[in-house]
Design an enzyme around this catalytic site. Structure first.
Site, short mmCIF file in Angstrom:
data_model
loop_
_atom_site.label_atom_id
_atom_site.label_comp_id
_atom_site.label_asym_id
_atom_site.label_seq_id
_atom_site.Cartn_x
_atom_site.Cartn_y
_atom_site.Cartn_z
N GLU A 185 0.85 -1.18 0.00
CA GLU A 185 0.00 0.00 0.00
C GLU A 185 0.89 1.24 0.00
O GLU A 185 1.96 1.26 0.59
CB GLU A 185 -0.88 0.00 1.25
CG GLU A 185 -1.82 1.19 1.36
CD GLU A 185 -2.61 1.24 2.65
OE1 GLU A 185 -3.70 1.79 2.66
OE2 GLU A 185 -2.11 0.71 3.67
N LYS A 232 -9.68 1.18 -2.27
CA LYS A 232 -9.86 0.69 -0.91
C LYS A 232 -11.24 1.05 -0.39
O LYS A 232 -11.65 2.22 -0.41
CB LYS A 232 -8.76 1.29 -0.02
CG LYS A 232 -8.75 0.83 1.42
CD LYS A 232 -7.59 1.48 2.15
CE LYS A 232 -7.51 1.12 3.60
NZ LYS A 232 -6.37 1.79 4.27
N CYS A 282 -5.00 -3.24 3.13
CA CYS A 282 -4.74 -2.87 4.52
C CYS A 282 -5.95 -3.03 5.44
O CYS A 282 -6.30 -4.15 5.83
CB CYS A 282 -4.16 -1.46 4.57
SG CYS A 282 -3.29 -1.08 6.12
#
Length: 303
Positions: A55, A127, A168
């Site tokens: 990320e 995300k 994440c």
């Protein structure tokens, strides 16, 4: 590229080598591109046909003003252009864990890219889950103030296996992983920048749990070390097989790890523990409706 409602596809391709790049990303975008490219070349030289970066591969910047001063739309982003050329040169699937991409005057997307061996964008994923929290000590984190959350779960078909995309904080939401696996993903990517504190507490157990729950390979390229902005990230990039076994693990320093991915292993594990097939959906009954809290199945049977 497809969303997670796509029909399942077999995960029975030939074994292949996958590699993860671990970084300690700084503020200078093109310096980060150069360092990532060096490690990607090293991974490709070891025979990896799929390489994943962490990320925020392009920049690790917490100042909103400085971040937006460095951002570009996808069409003109110099980091993305450089990595597309590199994927075509090395003829690999290059998975950029994420880049910060401008999507409006004051909004960015935390966007992953899967680049095909010809440099084309095979898939992109924004995300979904934003880390927004006010801690007891008064510290406030509002990822959503700068980043626009994604709305779609995304799959990408590699020649050997279907890949599910996450980033994440998504790791803490198992429903996403189950949806990806039910849609045919045999390998799920979780590029991340976990903090040192949360990484020490939760990183290994959450990643192994997602692999075990879904019967999937889980690959997580991580940021690691002390960054220019003072942030400390945990590192420990991991490649985990569908049984939950760790095949490769990094330390804290930048570098690469790699392992063989055997799609037949997915079918073998899911055949032994068919939780994707055996799962049932339940409706929650409110206490005021029944006088007590319990679960019932859609058919009406008491759980």
């Amino acid at each position: 590229m497809s969303n997670a409602s796509a029909p399942a596809s077999p995960v029975s391709g030939a074994p292949f080598r996958a590699a993860l790049v671990q970084m300690c990303t700084g503020r200078d975008v093109m310096a980060n591109v150069a360092e990532a490219s060096r490690l990607i070349r090293e991974a490709a030289a070891l025979g990896a046909s799929y390489v994943q970066t962490p990320e925020m591969t392009g920049t690790m910047e917490e100042s909103r003003e400085a971040l937006f001063a460095s951002l570009h739309p996808e069409e003109t982003d110099p980091a993305l252009a450089a990595f597309r050329a590199l994927a075509a040169e090395l003829k690999i699937h290059l998975h950029l864990g994420s880049l910060a991409i401008r999507v409006g005057e004051h909004r960015a997307a935390n966007r992953a890219f899967v680049l095909a061996p010809d440099g084309a964008i095979a898939a992109r994923y924004d995300k979904i889950h934003m880390f927004d929290v006010t801690l007891p000590n008064g510290d406030v984190y509002r990822e959503s103030e700068a980043y626009r959350p994604g709305e779609l779960a995304v799959l990408a078909d590699l020649p050997q296996i279907r890949l599910g995309l996450a980033i994440c904080y998504d790791l803490r939401f198992p429903a996403l992983f189950r949806a990806l696996a039910e849609a045919g993903a045999g390998m799920i990517a979780v590029p991340a920048a976990f903090t040192k504190t949360t990484g020490e507490a939760h990183w290994h157990v959450l990643l192994r749990a997602r692999a075990i729950e879904t019967g999937s390979y889980v690959l997580a390229a991580a940021q690691g070390g002390t960054h220019e902005n003072g942030r400390q990230t945990y590192g420990h990039s991991l490649i985990i097989d569908p049984w939950g076994e760790i095949l490769a693990e990094a330390g804290v320093e930048p570098g690469i790890i790699h392992a063989e991915i055997d799609p037949a292993r997915v079918a073998y594990v899911r055949g032994r523990i068919p939780s994707l097939d055996n799962g049932r959906r339940f409706e929650l009954v409110r206490p005021e409706q029944e006088g007590r809290l319990h679960l019932v199945s859609p058919a009406g049977d008491a759980a």
